[in-house]
Design a protein around this motif. Structure first.
Motif, PDB file in Angstrom:
ATOM      1  N   ILE A   1     -61.566 -89.411   9.336  1.00  0.00           N
ATOM      2  CA  ILE A   1     -63.011 -89.542   9.193  1.00  0.00           C
ATOM      3  C   ILE A   1     -63.319 -89.759   7.726  1.00  0.00           C
ATOM      4  CG2 ILE A   1     -63.663 -88.239  11.250  1.00  0.00           C
ATOM      5  CD1 ILE A   1     -64.286 -85.851   9.422  1.00  0.00           C
ATOM      6  N   GLU A   2     -64.334 -90.573   7.492  1.00  0.00           N
ATOM      7  CA  GLU A   2     -64.849 -90.809   6.147  1.00  0.00           C
ATOM      8  C   GLU A   2     -66.184 -90.089   6.059  1.00  0.00           C
ATOM      9  OE1 GLU A   2     -66.446 -94.400   3.279  1.00  0.00           O
ATOM     10  OE2 GLU A   2     -66.386 -94.697   5.437  1.00  0.00           O
ATOM     11  N   VAL A   3     -66.352 -89.319   4.999  1.00  0.00           N
ATOM     12  CA  VAL A   3     -67.627 -88.645   4.765  1.00  0.00           C
ATOM     13  C   VAL A   3     -68.103 -89.042   3.382  1.00  0.00           C
ATOM     14  CG1 VAL A   3     -68.819 -86.435   4.606  1.00  0.00           C
ATOM     15  CG2 VAL A   3     -66.923 -86.713   6.215  1.00  0.00           C
ATOM     16  N   ASP A   4     -69.252 -89.666   3.322  1.00  0.00           N
ATOM     17  CA  ASP A   4     -69.856 -90.078   2.057  1.00  0.00           C
ATOM     18  C   ASP A   4     -70.930 -89.048   1.709  1.00  0.00           C
ATOM     19  OD1 ASP A   4     -71.922 -91.467   0.350  1.00  0.00           O
ATOM     20  OD2 ASP A   4     -70.420 -93.068   0.487  1.00  0.00           O
ATOM     21  N   ASN A   5     -71.035 -88.680   0.448  1.00  0.00           N
ATOM     22  CA  ASN A   5     -72.034 -87.677   0.039  1.00  0.00           C
ATOM     23  C   ASN A   5     -73.446 -88.071   0.464  1.00  0.00           C
ATOM     24  OD1 ASN A   5     -70.456 -85.650  -1.069  1.00  0.00           O
ATOM     25  ND2 ASN A   5     -70.297 -86.708  -3.039  1.00  0.00           N
ATOM     26  N   ALA A   6     -73.761 -89.364   0.475  1.00  0.00           N
ATOM     27  CA  ALA A   6     -75.094 -89.822   0.868  1.00  0.00           C
ATOM     28  C   ALA A   6     -75.390 -89.532   2.342  1.00  0.00           C
ATOM     29  CB  ALA A   6     -75.225 -91.318   0.589  1.00  0.00           C
TER      30      ALA A   6
ATOM     31  N   ARG B   1     -74.332 -86.713   4.011  1.00  0.00           N
ATOM     32  CA  ARG B   1     -74.198 -85.285   4.329  1.00  0.00           C
ATOM     33  C   ARG B   1     -75.441 -84.690   4.989  1.00  0.00           C
ATOM     34  NH1 ARG B   1     -69.589 -82.664   2.277  1.00  0.00           N
ATOM     35  NH2 ARG B   1     -68.408 -84.031   0.907  1.00  0.00           N
ATOM     36  N   ALA B   2     -76.625 -85.060   4.541  1.00  0.00           N
ATOM     37  CA  ALA B   2     -77.856 -84.507   5.127  1.00  0.00           C
ATOM     38  C   ALA B   2     -77.964 -84.863   6.615  1.00  0.00           C
ATOM     39  CB  ALA B   2     -79.076 -85.019   4.364  1.00  0.00           C
ATOM     40  N   ASP B   3     -77.456 -86.024   7.000  1.00  0.00           N
ATOM     41  CA  ASP B   3     -77.494 -86.465   8.397  1.00  0.00           C
ATOM     42  C   ASP B   3     -76.266 -86.017   9.180  1.00  0.00           C
ATOM     43  OD1 ASP B   3     -79.917 -87.815   8.047  1.00  0.00           O
ATOM     44  OD2 ASP B   3     -78.884 -89.598   7.299  1.00  0.00           O
ATOM     45  N   ARG B   4     -75.334 -85.345   8.502  1.00  0.00           N
ATOM     46  CA  ARG B   4     -74.065 -84.910   9.112  1.00  0.00           C
ATOM     47  C   ARG B   4     -73.331 -86.094   9.732  1.00  0.00           C
ATOM     48  NH1 ARG B   4     -74.644 -79.404  12.174  1.00  0.00           N
ATOM     49  NH2 ARG B   4     -72.595 -79.133  11.276  1.00  0.00           N
ATOM     50  N   ALA B   5     -73.343 -87.213   9.018  1.00  0.00           N
ATOM     51  CA  ALA B   5     -72.759 -88.456   9.528  1.00  0.00           C
ATOM     52  C   ALA B   5     -71.352 -88.680   8.975  1.00  0.00           C
ATOM     53  CB  ALA B   5     -73.651 -89.634   9.157  1.00  0.00           C
ATOM     54  N   PHE B   6     -70.582 -89.475   9.711  1.00  0.00           N
ATOM     55  CA  PHE B   6     -69.230 -89.843   9.295  1.00  0.00           C
ATOM     56  C   PHE B   6     -68.835 -91.124  10.008  1.00  0.00           C
ATOM     57  CE2 PHE B   6     -68.784 -87.186  13.035  1.00  0.00           C
ATOM     58  CZ  PHE B   6     -67.877 -87.880  13.812  1.00  0.00           C
ATOM     59  N   ARG B   7     -67.761 -91.738   9.526  1.00  0.00           N
ATOM     60  CA  ARG B   7     -67.160 -92.876  10.216  1.00  0.00           C
ATOM     61  C   ARG B   7     -65.806 -92.431  10.729  1.00  0.00           C
ATOM     62  NH1 ARG B   7     -66.848 -98.595   7.457  1.00  0.00           N
ATOM     63  NH2 ARG B   7     -65.132 -97.574   6.432  1.00  0.00           N
ATOM     64  N   LEU B   8     -65.463 -92.841  11.948  1.00  0.00           N
ATOM     65  CA  LEU B   8     -64.152 -92.558  12.519  1.00  0.00           C
ATOM     66  C   LEU B   8     -63.331 -93.831  12.446  1.00  0.00           C
ATOM     67  CD1 LEU B   8     -62.210 -90.637  14.047  1.00  0.00           C
ATOM     68  CD2 LEU B   8     -63.222 -91.511  16.170  1.00  0.00           C
TER      69      LEU B   8
ATOM     70  N   LEU C   1     -60.074 -97.905   1.052  1.00  0.00           N
ATOM     71  CA  LEU C   1     -60.423 -96.515   1.323  1.00  0.00           C
ATOM     72  C   LEU C   1     -60.354 -95.702   0.034  1.00  0.00           C
ATOM     73  CD1 LEU C   1     -58.171 -96.123   4.493  1.00  0.00           C
ATOM     74  CD2 LEU C   1     -60.541 -96.893   4.398  1.00  0.00           C
ATOM     75  N   ALA C   2     -61.448 -95.048  -0.313  1.00  0.00           N
ATOM     76  CA  ALA C   2     -61.486 -94.243  -1.533  1.00  0.00           C
ATOM     77  C   ALA C   2     -60.774 -92.913  -1.293  1.00  0.00           C
ATOM     78  CB  ALA C   2     -62.922 -93.997  -1.962  1.00  0.00           C
ATOM     79  N   GLN C   3     -59.879 -92.571  -2.201  1.00  0.00           N
ATOM     80  CA  GLN C   3     -59.168 -91.300  -2.080  1.00  0.00           C
ATOM     81  C   GLN C   3     -60.152 -90.148  -2.239  1.00  0.00           C
ATOM     82  OE1 GLN C   3     -56.031 -90.665  -4.916  1.00  0.00           O
ATOM     83  NE2 GLN C   3     -55.096 -89.089  -3.680  1.00  0.00           N
ATOM     84  N   GLY C   4     -59.970 -89.096  -1.456  1.00  0.00           N
ATOM     85  CA  GLY C   4     -60.823 -87.925  -1.543  1.00  0.00           C
ATOM     86  C   GLY C   4     -62.006 -87.954  -0.597  1.00  0.00           C
ATOM     87  N   ALA C   5     -62.241 -89.076   0.083  1.00  0.00           N
ATOM     88  CA  ALA C   5     -63.362 -89.178   1.022  1.00  0.00           C
ATOM     89  C   ALA C   5     -62.878 -89.187   2.460  1.00  0.00           C
ATOM     90  CB  ALA C   5     -64.167 -90.444   0.727  1.00  0.00           C
TER      91      ALA C   5
END
Length: 141
Positions: free
Chosen positions: A14-19, A21-28, A81-85
């Protein structure tokens, strides 16, 4: 906690972008192959995105904490893919189906099913038969 995908041999992430987080969104993403992480922290991978899909939702809805996904495309494509995300996740593959026509059988352990009955495939035998469970809880071949 998030980890880079360096050292992982494909799988789901899963990818989680700080932008988001409020929506609790991610990409699989299903990662087929990847290269090493570059000096700027980017990893080139061959992957495809999956999306949350109403089509695979059971008639009574998903149990709390569960969601169904389908691949967005059949093709894998190059992605940066950015490392750490990224975080590796376990995925349970479940096959769902809908009966297309009435099926009546009187044999023990064989289900009779009406058209449009929604089912989950529990296992498939080499003979082509599938052990299934209806959304109502009945199990059989």
């Amino acid at each position: 906690a998030s980890v880079g995908i360096s050292g992982e041999e494909g799988g789901f992430f899963i990818e989680v972008d700080n932008a988001w987080r409020a929506d609790r969104a991610f990409r699989l993403l299903e990662v087929e192959s990847k290269g090493d992480v570059s000096r700027d922290g980017v990893c080139e991978a061959v992957a495809r995105e999956w999306f949350s899909a109403k089509e695979v939702e059971p008639s009574g809805g998903f149990a709390k904490g569960f969601t169904g996904f389908l691949p967005q495309s059949k093709k894998f494509e190059k992605m940066s893919l950015a490392q750490g995300a990224w975080l590796a996740v376990s995925v349970n593959h479940v096959t769902r189906g809908r009966v297309t026509q009435n099926y009546d059988d009187n044999d023990d352990g064989i289900l009779s099913l009406g058209a449009n009955t929604e089912v989950t495939v529990l296992t498939e035998a080499a003979t082509g038969w599938a052990l299934i469970r209806t959304d109502g809880g009945d199990e059989g071949w």
